[in-house]
Design a protein around this motif. Sequence first.
Motif, PDB file in Angstrom:
ATOM      1  N   ILE A   1       0.295  15.975  -4.239  1.00  0.00           N
ATOM      2  CA  ILE A   1       1.101  15.627  -5.400  1.00  0.00           C
ATOM      3  C   ILE A   1       2.467  15.162  -4.918  1.00  0.00           C
ATOM      4  N   LEU A   2       2.941  14.071  -5.489  1.00  0.00           N
ATOM      5  CA  LEU A   2       4.275  13.558  -5.173  1.00  0.00           C
ATOM      6  C   LEU A   2       4.997  13.208  -6.464  1.00  0.00           C
ATOM      7  N   GLY A   3       6.312  13.321  -6.430  1.00  0.00           N
ATOM      8  CA  GLY A   3       7.134  12.836  -7.526  1.00  0.00           C
ATOM      9  C   GLY A   3       7.339  11.336  -7.365  1.00  0.00           C
TER      10      GLY A   3
ATOM     11  N   THR B   1       6.090  11.511  11.368  1.00  0.00           N
ATOM     12  CA  THR B   1       5.340  12.120  12.464  1.00  0.00           C
ATOM     13  C   THR B   1       3.981  12.533  11.909  1.00  0.00           C
ATOM     14  N   PRO B   2       2.991  12.733  12.770  1.00  0.00           N
ATOM     15  CA  PRO B   2       1.683  13.175  12.255  1.00  0.00           C
ATOM     16  C   PRO B   2       1.759  14.466  11.429  1.00  0.00           C
ATOM     17  N   VAL B   3       2.532  15.447  11.881  1.00  0.00           N
ATOM     18  CA  VAL B   3       2.651  16.698  11.120  1.00  0.00           C
ATOM     19  C   VAL B   3       3.375  16.448   9.806  1.00  0.00           C
ATOM     20  N   GLY B   4       4.449  15.673   9.848  1.00  0.00           N
ATOM     21  CA  GLY B   4       5.203  15.380   8.623  1.00  0.00           C
ATOM     22  C   GLY B   4       4.356  14.681   7.583  1.00  0.00           C
ATOM     23  N   THR B   5       3.574  13.710   8.017  1.00  0.00           N
ATOM     24  CA  THR B   5       2.686  13.000   7.093  1.00  0.00           C
ATOM     25  C   THR B   5       1.620  13.936   6.544  1.00  0.00           C
ATOM     26  N   ALA B   6       1.116  14.855   7.387  1.00  0.00           N
ATOM     27  CA  ALA B   6       0.105  15.810   6.916  1.00  0.00           C
ATOM     28  C   ALA B   6       0.688  16.755   5.865  1.00  0.00           C
ATOM     29  N   LEU B   7       1.950  17.132   6.016  1.00  0.00           N
ATOM     30  CA  LEU B   7       2.558  18.110   5.108  1.00  0.00           C
ATOM     31  C   LEU B   7       2.902  17.546   3.734  1.00  0.00           C
ATOM     32  N   ILE B   8       3.306  16.280   3.649  1.00  0.00           N
ATOM     33  CA  ILE B   8       3.840  15.752   2.395  1.00  0.00           C
ATOM     34  C   ILE B   8       2.831  15.891   1.252  1.00  0.00           C
TER      35      ILE B   8
ATOM     36  N   ASP C   1      10.044  10.306  -4.548  1.00  0.00           N
ATOM     37  CA  ASP C   1       9.543  10.412  -3.171  1.00  0.00           C
ATOM     38  C   ASP C   1       8.495   9.343  -2.902  1.00  0.00           C
ATOM     39  N   HIS C   2       7.585   9.148  -3.857  1.00  0.00           N
ATOM     40  CA  HIS C   2       6.515   8.167  -3.673  1.00  0.00           C
ATOM     41  C   HIS C   2       7.094   6.776  -3.431  1.00  0.00           C
ATOM     42  N   ARG C   3       8.064   6.391  -4.221  1.00  0.00           N
ATOM     43  CA  ARG C   3       8.690   5.067  -4.086  1.00  0.00           C
ATOM     44  C   ARG C   3       9.396   4.934  -2.730  1.00  0.00           C
ATOM     45  N   GLN C   4      10.225   5.924  -2.376  1.00  0.00           N
ATOM     46  CA  GLN C   4      10.982   5.860  -1.121  1.00  0.00           C
ATOM     47  C   GLN C   4      10.069   5.888   0.099  1.00  0.00           C
ATOM     48  N   LEU C   5       9.013   6.685   0.038  1.00  0.00           N
ATOM     49  CA  LEU C   5       8.090   6.766   1.167  1.00  0.00           C
ATOM     50  C   LEU C   5       7.275   5.484   1.321  1.00  0.00           C
TER      51      LEU C   5
ATOM     52  N   GLU D   1      -1.953   8.402   2.730  1.00  0.00           N
ATOM     53  CA  GLU D   1      -1.620   9.607   1.964  1.00  0.00           C
ATOM     54  C   GLU D   1      -0.964   9.240   0.631  1.00  0.00           C
ATOM     55  N   LEU D   2      -0.089   8.252   0.647  1.00  0.00           N
ATOM     56  CA  LEU D   2       0.583   7.832  -0.590  1.00  0.00           C
ATOM     57  C   LEU D   2      -0.412   7.259  -1.589  1.00  0.00           C
ATOM     58  N   GLU D   3      -1.397   6.534  -1.072  1.00  0.00           N
ATOM     59  CA  GLU D   3      -2.395   5.908  -1.942  1.00  0.00           C
ATOM     60  C   GLU D   3      -3.250   6.947  -2.653  1.00  0.00           C
ATOM     61  N   ARG D   4      -3.536   8.047  -1.990  1.00  0.00           N
ATOM     62  CA  ARG D   4      -4.418   9.050  -2.591  1.00  0.00           C
ATOM     63  C   ARG D   4      -3.650  10.118  -3.375  1.00  0.00           C
ATOM     64  N   ALA D   5      -2.333  10.074  -3.334  1.00  0.00           N
ATOM     65  CA  ALA D   5      -1.519  11.085  -4.014  1.00  0.00           C
ATOM     66  C   ALA D   5      -1.589  10.948  -5.529  1.00  0.00           C
ATOM     67  N   ARG D   6      -1.501  12.088  -6.205  1.00  0.00           N
ATOM     68  CA  ARG D   6      -1.311  12.103  -7.651  1.00  0.00           C
ATOM     69  C   ARG D   6       0.198  12.087  -7.860  1.00  0.00           C
TER      70      ARG D   6
END
Length: 138
Positions: free
Chosen positions: A14-16, A98-105, A19-23, A44-49
């Motif tokens: 889930i993203l707001g 980073t790979p971990v950062g992308t996994a966490l978002i 964040d979605h726009r900036q990322l 990840e952004l594409e699959r986010a709600r």
Amino acid sequence: MTETIHNDLNPEIILGHADHRQLNILAMAGLDHTPEQSDNLLYELERARVLEDTDVPTDIVRMGSSVRYRTDTGQETDVVLVYPADADIAEGRISVMTPVGTALIGLRAGQSITWRGRNNKRHMLTVLSVLPAKPAAE
């Protein structure tokens, strides 16, 4: 063609809107410099709600969130998720690029995800706790 993240554990994220726009802007800008990581973030952004910023639950990892997670090796780590310009691993601030950062978002406390490190080795992490971003100092 670059292969994107293939997750055995592919939880809902889930993203707001902000964040979605900036990322998205960040990932698109990085396609020339860090194409594989940019592709992973775009996936990840594409699959986010995407929700209104005020509707994102407080236990969701957002930009600026303090996160405690456990890796598949049992190591627990505390980090703050930040944009690349603010990253400082010695201070526990990891970049979303980073790979971990992308996994966490977008993960919520209690969720697990698999991801590939820069060495292409598969890893898993579980979010143990999330604290919302601290307000900017005035």
